[in-house]
Design a protein around this motif. Sequence first.
Motif, PDB file in Angstrom:
ATOM      1  N   ALA A 100       0.754  -1.206  -0.050  1.00 38.15           N
ATOM      2  CA  ALA A 100       0.069   0.112  -0.044  1.00 38.15           C
ATOM      3  C   ALA A 100       0.630   1.251  -0.007  1.00 38.15           C
ATOM      4  N   ARG A 101       1.795   1.064   0.952  1.00 45.96           N
ATOM      5  CA  ARG A 101       2.831   2.477   0.750  1.00 45.96           C
ATOM      6  C   ARG A 101       3.445   2.721  -0.598  1.00 45.96           C
ATOM      7  N   ALA A 102       3.839   1.543  -1.138  1.00 43.50           N
ATOM      8  CA  ALA A 102       4.592   1.595  -2.568  1.00 43.50           C
ATOM      9  C   ALA A 102       3.283   2.215  -3.567  1.00 43.50           C
ATOM     10  N   ASN A 103       2.172   1.876  -3.342  1.00 43.45           N
ATOM     11  CA  ASN A 103       1.178   2.200  -4.182  1.00 43.45           C
ATOM     12  C   ASN A 103       0.756   3.936  -4.173  1.00 43.45           C
ATOM     13  N   VAL A 104       0.842   4.160  -2.784  1.00 43.52           N
ATOM     14  CA  VAL A 104       0.699   5.681  -2.208  1.00 43.52           C
ATOM     15  C   VAL A 104       1.759   6.411  -2.829  1.00 43.52           C
ATOM     16  N   ALA A 105       2.887   5.863  -2.851  1.00 44.76           N
ATOM     17  CA  ALA A 105       4.121   6.649  -3.466  1.00 44.76           C
ATOM     18  C   ALA A 105       4.009   6.699  -4.952  1.00 44.76           C
ATOM     19  N   GLY A 106       3.576   5.708  -5.406  1.00 44.00           N
ATOM     20  CA  GLY A 106       3.202   5.684  -7.057  1.00 44.00           C
ATOM     21  C   GLY A 106       2.314   6.912  -7.457  1.00 44.00           C
ATOM     22  N   LEU A 107       1.258   6.843  -6.565  1.00 46.76           N
ATOM     23  CA  LEU A 107       0.151   7.738  -6.752  1.00 46.76           C
ATOM     24  C   LEU A 107       0.622   9.206  -6.649  1.00 46.76           C
ATOM     25  N   VAL A 108       1.262   9.453  -5.493  1.00 48.03           N
ATOM     26  CA  VAL A 108       1.907  10.786  -5.370  1.00 48.03           C
ATOM     27  C   VAL A 108       2.796  11.222  -6.446  1.00 48.03           C
ATOM     28  N   GLN A 109       3.479  10.236  -7.128  1.00 46.66           N
ATOM     29  CA  GLN A 109       4.278  10.680  -8.356  1.00 46.66           C
ATOM     30  C   GLN A 109       3.385  10.996  -9.276  1.00 46.66           C
ATOM     31  N   MET A 110       2.478  10.247  -9.781  1.00 47.57           N
ATOM     32  CA  MET A 110       1.432  10.335 -10.850  1.00 47.57           C
ATOM     33  C   MET A 110       0.964  11.681 -10.560  1.00 47.57           C
ATOM     34  N   ASN A 111       0.618  12.045  -9.412  1.00 43.42           N
ATOM     35  CA  ASN A 111      -0.147  13.327  -9.142  1.00 43.42           C
ATOM     36  C   ASN A 111       0.840  14.569  -9.378  1.00 43.42           C
ATOM     37  N   ASP A 112       1.928  14.313  -9.143  1.00 43.78           N
ATOM     38  CA  ASP A 112       2.774  15.398  -9.228  1.00 43.78           C
ATOM     39  C   ASP A 112       3.070  15.630 -10.874  1.00 43.78           C
ATOM     40  N   LEU A 113       3.109  14.581 -11.387  1.00 50.69           N
ATOM     41  CA  LEU A 113       3.384  14.482 -13.016  1.00 50.69           C
ATOM     42  C   LEU A 113       2.247  15.215 -13.458  1.00 50.69           C
ATOM     43  N   LEU A 114       0.911  14.722 -13.098  1.00 48.75           N
ATOM     44  CA  LEU A 114      -0.217  15.316 -13.678  1.00 48.75           C
ATOM     45  C   LEU A 114      -0.434  16.801 -13.196  1.00 48.75           C
ATOM     46  N   ALA A 115       0.168  17.241 -12.237  1.00 48.79           N
ATOM     47  CA  ALA A 115       0.034  18.727 -11.609  1.00 48.79           C
ATOM     48  C   ALA A 115       0.823  19.587 -12.488  1.00 48.79           C
ATOM     49  N   THR A 116       2.073  19.052 -12.817  1.00 48.92           N
ATOM     50  CA  THR A 116       2.940  19.725 -13.888  1.00 48.92           C
ATOM     51  C   THR A 116       2.402  19.700 -15.103  1.00 48.92           C
ATOM     52  N   GLY A 117       1.982  18.848 -15.536  1.00 47.03           N
ATOM     53  CA  GLY A 117       1.266  18.721 -16.973  1.00 47.03           C
ATOM     54  C   GLY A 117       0.260  19.859 -17.002  1.00 47.03           C
ATOM     55  N   LYS A 118      -0.583  19.873 -15.978  1.00 44.22           N
ATOM     56  CA  LYS A 118      -1.721  20.742 -15.818  1.00 44.22           C
ATOM     57  C   LYS A 118      -1.447  22.231 -16.055  1.00 44.22           C
ATOM     58  N   ALA A 119      -0.262  22.410 -15.089  1.00 40.11           N
ATOM     59  CA  ALA A 119       0.204  23.914 -15.024  1.00 40.11           C
ATOM     60  C   ALA A 119       0.573  24.255 -16.395  1.00 40.11           C
ATOM     61  N   SER A 120       1.365  23.237 -17.170  1.00 34.29           N
ATOM     62  CA  SER A 120       2.080  24.049 -18.464  1.00 34.29           C
ATOM     63  C   SER A 120       0.826  23.950 -19.669  1.00 34.29           C
ATOM     64  N   ALA A 121      -0.010  23.313 -19.478  1.00 34.70           N
ATOM     65  CA  ALA A 121      -1.439  23.169 -20.297  1.00 34.70           C
ATOM     66  C   ALA A 121      -2.044  24.426 -19.980  1.00 34.70           C
ATOM     67  N   GLU A 122      -2.265  24.889 -18.581  1.00 31.21           N
ATOM     68  CA  GLU A 122      -2.865  26.117 -18.534  1.00 31.21           C
ATOM     69  C   GLU A 122      -2.009  27.360 -18.894  1.00 31.21           C
ATOM     70  N   ALA A 123      -0.536  27.152 -18.865  1.00 36.42           N
ATOM     71  CA  ALA A 123       0.117  28.305 -19.319  1.00 36.42           C
ATOM     72  C   ALA A 123       0.211  28.593 -20.851  1.00 36.42           C
ATOM     73  N   ALA A 124       0.028  27.283 -21.481  1.00 31.07           N
ATOM     74  CA  ALA A 124      -0.103  27.460 -22.975  1.00 31.07           C
ATOM     75  C   ALA A 124      -1.418  27.918 -23.274  1.00 31.07           C
ATOM     76  N   LEU A 125      -2.330  27.590 -22.571  1.00 28.32           N
ATOM     77  CA  LEU A 125      -4.021  28.102 -22.904  1.00 28.32           C
ATOM     78  C   LEU A 125      -4.031  29.747 -22.610  1.00 28.32           C
ATOM     79  N   ARG A 126      -3.161  30.056 -21.560  1.00 24.31           N
ATOM     80  CA  ARG A 126      -3.101  31.499 -21.252  1.00 24.31           C
ATOM     81  C   ARG A 126      -2.437  32.366 -22.187  1.00 24.31           C
ATOM     82  N   GLN A 127      -1.137  31.900 -22.839  1.00 20.89           N
ATOM     83  CA  GLN A 127      -0.576  32.470 -23.860  1.00 20.89           C
ATOM     84  C   GLN A 127      -1.438  32.329 -25.291  1.00 20.89           C
ATOM     85  N   ALA A 128      -2.007  31.260 -25.583  1.00 18.52           N
ATOM     86  CA  ALA A 128      -2.727  31.316 -26.799  1.00 18.52           C
ATOM     87  C   ALA A 128      -4.303  32.314 -26.511  1.00 18.52           C
ATOM     88  N   LEU A 129      -4.562  32.412 -25.104  1.00 18.36           N
ATOM     89  CA  LEU A 129      -5.779  33.351 -25.332  1.00 18.36           C
ATOM     90  C   LEU A 129      -5.209  34.905 -25.323  1.00 18.36           C
TER      91      LEU A 129
END
Length: 118
Positions: free
Chosen positions: A41-70
């Motif tokens: 379970a700890r390994a799963n949680v660590a994996g989920l935290v890592q996935m969440n970090d990657l998704l948050a980074t991707g979301k931030a870059s997508a939002e920045a690209a959207l702001r620039q396009a707008l």
Amino acid sequence: MNIDEDTSKWLGCPTPLEMYQHQCALLEDELIQTEAMLRKARANVAGLVQMNDLLATGKASAEAALRQALERNSAMNDEAPDNMSFRPIDLVTGQRDHLLRENQRLLMELKVLRGPHP
């Protein structure tokens, strides 16, 4: 016939100490299984935290690209004259309408130059 005789030793019944030892062995097995599940379970949680970090980074870059396009879109709309459009279909439609009007004007000039038909 003596009914009060203790028959527990005849049937191989465990003593209280043997029962406690057996119960301890069962609890140890459960504890080992629980520890393994906890590690997993700890390994799963660590994996989920890592996935969440990657998704948050991707979301931030997508939002920045959207702001620039707008911002670019807003700048284009501010710079464009009121009658111009940046949509390709609007450009083609405008060109078609212009050519149609020019064609009609040239046809009218040709009719005027040729004069009435006898």
